[in-house]
Enzyme design. Structure first.
Site, PDB file in Angstrom:
ATOM      1  N   CYS A  66      76.238  57.036  26.251  1.00 52.89           N
ATOM      2  CA  CYS A  66      76.330  57.678  24.943  1.00 52.89           C
ATOM      3  C   CYS A  66      75.240  58.747  24.922  1.00 52.89           C
ATOM      4  O   CYS A  66      74.747  59.149  25.977  1.00 52.89           O
ATOM      5  CB  CYS A  66      76.251  56.676  23.796  1.00 52.89           C
ATOM      6  SG  CYS A  66      74.697  55.780  23.596  1.00 52.89           S
ATOM      7  N   HIS A  99      66.513  40.595  38.610  1.00 54.35           N
ATOM      8  CA  HIS A  99      65.795  39.574  37.829  1.00 54.35           C
ATOM      9  C   HIS A  99      66.586  39.090  36.610  1.00 54.35           C
ATOM     10  O   HIS A  99      66.500  37.919  36.249  1.00 54.35           O
ATOM     11  CB  HIS A  99      64.460  40.140  37.312  1.00 54.35           C
ATOM     12  CG  HIS A  99      63.433  40.340  38.385  1.00 54.35           C
ATOM     13  ND1 HIS A  99      62.087  40.451  38.125  1.00 54.35           N
ATOM     14  CD2 HIS A  99      63.561  40.453  39.731  1.00 54.35           C
ATOM     15  CE1 HIS A  99      61.418  40.621  39.260  1.00 54.35           C
ATOM     16  NE2 HIS A  99      62.303  40.634  40.254  1.00 54.35           N
TER      17      HIS A  99
HETATM   18  C1  RB5 Z   1      76.448  60.277  18.872  1.00 60.15           C
HETATM   19  O1  RB5 Z   1      76.119  61.473  18.258  1.00 60.15           O
HETATM   20  C2  RB5 Z   1      75.192  59.493  19.226  1.00 60.15           C
HETATM   21  O2  RB5 Z   1      74.586  59.016  18.077  1.00 60.15           O
HETATM   22  C3  RB5 Z   1      75.547  58.373  20.179  1.00 60.15           C
HETATM   23  O3  RB5 Z   1      76.159  58.907  21.304  1.00 60.15           O
HETATM   24  C4  RB5 Z   1      74.381  57.554  20.726  1.00 60.15           C
HETATM   25  O4  RB5 Z   1      73.341  58.387  21.151  1.00 60.15           O
HETATM   26  C5  RB5 Z   1      73.889  56.457  19.925  1.00 60.15           C
HETATM   27  O5  RB5 Z   1      72.968  55.747  20.347  1.00 60.15           O
END
Ligand code: RB5
Length: 153
Positions: A66, A99
């Site tokens: 993400c 671990h």
């Molecule tokens: C998306 O904008 C962002 O908030 C998500 O990809 C992530 O970084 C959340 O932890």
């Protein structure tokens, strides 16, 4: 080894690149989305899909990307049996498996470069849980915490 991979819009480009990279390395992959760069998509949906696929045994490891890796790791770790963590260095990526039996690696596309991400993926997938007594004991304690709070929720 089969690797389940997922990403929201914040990690979409890394996911695409890492899927090709893992194929080159000879790993079997399953792409659980996003299938296009949709700014309104939500990382918990992809974290859930990857975590459930690893939990079921259909894939042996998971990778989530993400923006930061943080949201994906929080969401994936809610699924019992999933040990997800953000790793932006190679030491944590292999030691987390050796671990802690980490089974979902999370990374942030907005935090590290693609070449480092590839190196992290390489050592993560190459690492094996040591099974040493002290690590088993700690994992059992994590399992006990999980069961305790599953009961009361
Ligand atoms: C998306 O904008 C962002 O908030 C998500 O990809 C992530 O970084 C959340 O932890």
């Amino acid at each position: 080894m089969k690797v389940a991979v997922g990403a929201d819009h914040g990690g979409f480009l890394f996911k695409q690149a890492l899927l090709s990279y893992m194929t080159l390395l000879g790993y079997q992959t399953v792409d659980l989305g996003a299938y296009n760069e949709e700014p309104l998509d939500d990382y918990p949906d992809f974290a859930r899909a990857v975590a459930v696929t690893v939990r079921s045994g259909e894939a042996q490891r998971g990778i989530l990307v993400c923006g930061s890796g943080v949201g994906a790791s929080i969401a994936a770790s809610k699924i019992p049996g999933i040990r997800a963590a953000v790793c932006h260095d190679t030491y944590s990526a292999h030691q987390g498996v050796e671990h802690d039996d980490m089974n979902v690696l999370c990374m942030g596309e907005r935090v590290i470069g693609l070449e480092l991400a590839k190196e992290i993926v390489t050592v993560y997938l190459g690492a094996i849980f040591s099974g040493e007594d002290r690590h088993m004991r700690r994992l059992q304690k994590i399992g006990a915490i999980e069961r305790e709070f599953l009961k009361s929720s």
